[in-house]
Design a protein around this motif. Sequence first.
Motif, mmCIF file in Angstrom:
data_model
loop_
_atom_site.group_PDB
_atom_site.id
_atom_site.type_symbol
_atom_site.label_atom_id
_atom_site.label_comp_id
_atom_site.label_asym_id
_atom_site.label_seq_id
_atom_site.Cartn_x
_atom_site.Cartn_y
_atom_site.Cartn_z
ATOM 1 N N PHE A 1 0.825 -1.207 0.000
ATOM 2 C CA PHE A 1 0.000 0.000 0.000
ATOM 3 C C PHE A 1 0.863 1.262 0.000
ATOM 4 O O PHE A 1 0.550 2.250 -0.673
ATOM 5 C CB PHE A 1 -0.922 -0.007 1.220
ATOM 6 C CG PHE A 1 -1.605 1.306 1.475
ATOM 7 C CD1 PHE A 1 -2.710 1.691 0.736
ATOM 8 C CD2 PHE A 1 -1.128 2.173 2.452
ATOM 9 C CE1 PHE A 1 -3.332 2.910 0.955
ATOM 10 C CE2 PHE A 1 -1.738 3.393 2.688
ATOM 11 C CZ PHE A 1 -2.844 3.757 1.937
ATOM 12 N N LEU A 2 1.970 1.245 0.745
ATOM 13 C CA LEU A 2 2.831 2.430 0.833
ATOM 14 C C LEU A 2 3.641 2.661 -0.435
ATOM 15 O O LEU A 2 4.032 3.800 -0.721
ATOM 16 C CB LEU A 2 3.791 2.294 2.025
ATOM 17 C CG LEU A 2 3.194 2.366 3.423
ATOM 18 C CD1 LEU A 2 4.290 2.174 4.460
ATOM 19 C CD2 LEU A 2 2.484 3.695 3.648
ATOM 20 N N HIS A 3 3.908 1.606 -1.174
ATOM 21 C CA HIS A 3 4.812 1.721 -2.331
ATOM 22 C C HIS A 3 4.420 2.837 -3.297
ATOM 23 O O HIS A 3 5.281 3.656 -3.677
ATOM 24 C CB HIS A 3 4.887 0.380 -3.060
ATOM 25 C CG HIS A 3 5.699 0.442 -4.314
ATOM 26 N ND1 HIS A 3 7.079 0.414 -4.305
ATOM 27 C CD2 HIS A 3 5.328 0.544 -5.623
ATOM 28 C CE1 HIS A 3 7.516 0.501 -5.551
ATOM 29 N NE2 HIS A 3 6.481 0.587 -6.367
ATOM 30 N N PRO A 4 3.172 2.945 -3.737
ATOM 31 C CA PRO A 4 2.832 4.016 -4.691
ATOM 32 C C PRO A 4 2.624 5.372 -4.047
ATOM 33 O O PRO A 4 2.280 6.329 -4.742
ATOM 34 C CB PRO A 4 1.530 3.507 -5.323
ATOM 35 C CG PRO A 4 0.891 2.691 -4.266
ATOM 36 C CD PRO A 4 2.016 2.045 -3.509
ATOM 37 N N VAL A 5 2.844 5.475 -2.729
ATOM 38 C CA VAL A 5 2.590 6.735 -2.022
ATOM 39 C C VAL A 5 3.890 7.446 -1.670
ATOM 40 O O VAL A 5 3.990 8.675 -1.803
ATOM 41 C CB VAL A 5 1.768 6.476 -0.745
ATOM 42 C CG1 VAL A 5 1.591 7.758 0.055
ATOM 43 C CG2 VAL A 5 0.417 5.873 -1.098
ATOM 44 N N LEU A 6 4.904 6.704 -1.231
ATOM 45 C CA LEU A 6 6.144 7.321 -0.750
ATOM 46 C C LEU A 6 7.105 7.584 -1.910
ATOM 47 O O LEU A 6 7.072 6.912 -2.936
ATOM 48 C CB LEU A 6 6.795 6.420 0.295
ATOM 49 C CG LEU A 6 5.972 6.248 1.580
ATOM 50 C CD1 LEU A 6 6.653 5.282 2.534
ATOM 51 C CD2 LEU A 6 5.750 7.599 2.270
ATOM 52 N N PRO A 7 7.989 8.567 -1.752
ATOM 53 C CA PRO A 7 8.810 8.998 -2.886
ATOM 54 C C PRO A 7 9.821 7.967 -3.374
ATOM 55 O O PRO A 7 10.065 7.866 -4.573
ATOM 56 C CB PRO A 7 9.504 10.269 -2.378
ATOM 57 C CG PRO A 7 9.369 10.237 -0.898
ATOM 58 C CD PRO A 7 8.122 9.473 -0.595
ATOM 59 N N MET A 8 10.446 7.192 -2.483
ATOM 60 C CA MET A 8 11.487 6.275 -2.939
ATOM 61 C C MET A 8 10.922 5.200 -3.864
ATOM 62 O O MET A 8 11.527 4.861 -4.890
ATOM 63 C CB MET A 8 12.205 5.626 -1.747
ATOM 64 C CG MET A 8 13.382 4.768 -2.175
ATOM 65 S SD MET A 8 14.254 3.975 -0.809
ATOM 66 C CE MET A 8 15.024 5.384 -0.037
ATOM 67 N N GLY A 9 9.756 4.646 -3.522
ATOM 68 C CA GLY A 9 9.145 3.644 -4.379
ATOM 69 C C GLY A 9 8.794 4.192 -5.745
ATOM 70 O O GLY A 9 8.949 3.507 -6.772
ATOM 71 N N ASN A 10 8.319 5.422 -5.803
ATOM 72 C CA ASN A 10 7.979 6.027 -7.088
ATOM 73 C C ASN A 10 9.227 6.346 -7.903
ATOM 74 O O ASN A 10 9.213 6.218 -9.126
ATOM 75 C CB ASN A 10 7.145 7.282 -6.856
ATOM 76 C CG ASN A 10 5.717 6.960 -6.508
ATOM 77 O OD1 ASN A 10 4.902 6.716 -7.381
ATOM 78 N ND2 ASN A 10 5.395 6.948 -5.220
ATOM 79 N N ALA A 11 10.296 6.763 -7.231
ATOM 80 C CA ALA A 11 11.545 6.985 -7.953
ATOM 81 C C ALA A 11 12.078 5.669 -8.515
ATOM 82 O O ALA A 11 12.593 5.625 -9.649
ATOM 83 C CB ALA A 11 12.577 7.629 -7.039
ATOM 84 N N ALA A 12 11.945 4.573 -7.751
ATOM 85 C CA ALA A 12 12.374 3.263 -8.247
ATOM 86 C C ALA A 12 11.559 2.848 -9.463
ATOM 87 O O ALA A 12 12.098 2.349 -10.464
ATOM 88 C CB ALA A 12 12.247 2.228 -7.127
#
Length: 463
Positions: free
Chosen positions: A272-283
């Motif tokens: 759930f957090l992956h598409p919300v926090l910046p590091m996951g989106n940068a990845a």
Amino acid sequence: MASAHAKTTRPGEIVRTLVMGIWLPAIFLAGLLGAFLPAFHHPTPHHIKIAVAAPPAATAQLQQRLDTAVPGGFTLRSVDSAAEARSAVLNNDAVAAFAPAPHHAQLYGAKADGVALETMVRQVFTSAAQSAGATLDFHELVPTRPGDTLGTSPFYLLMACTLPAYFLVVTMQRAVGFGRRAHVATLVGGGAVAALACYLTGAYGMDAIPRHPLSLVYLFLLTQSVSLTSYGLVSFLGPLFPGASVTLFIMLSVPSSGGTVPVDLLPGFFRFLHPVLPMGNAADALRNVDYLGERQLGRPTAVLCAWVALGAALIVLGYVKHLRRLVREARAGVTEYVSVPPAEDPSVELPEPVALPPHQHHFGEQPPMLTGRVGGPAGEPLPGVTITVTDPHGRQLVHTRTDRHGEYAATGFHDGFAVVVAGAPGREPVATRLLLSTETPPVNQDFVLMPHRPAVPGHASSH
């Protein structure tokens, strides 16, 4: 023998000191045990999308067998042909493609989705093919770059952007002579340098990320998401801002980023957090630029820009809050002044207000916030005059003397009002109240000290 003036430390003060000393290590402990360990200790597939080149009935039978072996692990989708199944992998609509056959089943994978994920898919479908009396041939459709054999190099580049961005905010709290604009400019410039260093190392030094300008853009957006938001939190959380930043950008972002353990193998909270926090989106952005021909960049771009906008909004709101506080202090007078220290990481010792040599300011040193000259009635400089700066409650902040030119300088003050007193033997002392702020140019306050007037006989008061 103990001194008669020794102070007795009360239990409440001991507890407060311990709490202030251990709260940030406690956050790291809680994060490592409550986030890293649950996320990484037992990767399990969760609804991994597989395109199956088989009729719907055969696909449903295979789905039932997989649900028995790995409940909820895979979601199969029937397609018309093996070519269509392969296209689903290449377009990121599926993690893998499976083409069942009586003797030689075919599996198509994408190592770029994560080595651990591909390995688990191969193991499960190898067992499924063997149970049906067939062998499995594996075909790699989307390999990782030559310098990223394990598929984790981009994660370490993202960490190399995140940690300096956070620590730059912490160290900038020491630059109390800098205003908010200088802080922000340093954060932007520092982020650009960190992003460029990571890009050149990852793209040209290691061949681990694509040599594409968008890679540099997303690395820079990650640094600004972390640094601007962290800096914006300073005005609202004060010395507690490191806890919020560490929790958001390290303790929660690292396990949910998908950089070391693919997202499809993480527990639900971190998915759930992956598409919300910046590091996951940068990845995701780096991966999409590299392997998907710049498709599917909408969500990572929007989320990273939203974090940058949030940081900018917090900084502006903090500035408005600061201005309102100064207005209230000016209207209420000195009785309402409360000195607020700058926010800090507890591991960093911040400087106190200090005196400076008036004419010896070197690069890297704090610029003066208060300067001035003390002279006599004829304009002559007065060396050795005592300059004392106190807060409005009388607490001494700086104690210094004028140099041979009668000049003085000091810095390190927190935004607010201060009282400056100039005094010398044989001279009438002079005091003034000033507003010192990192947002304005240095305050220059000159003094003229008059000689003491001799007492006139016969004018003494009688009681």
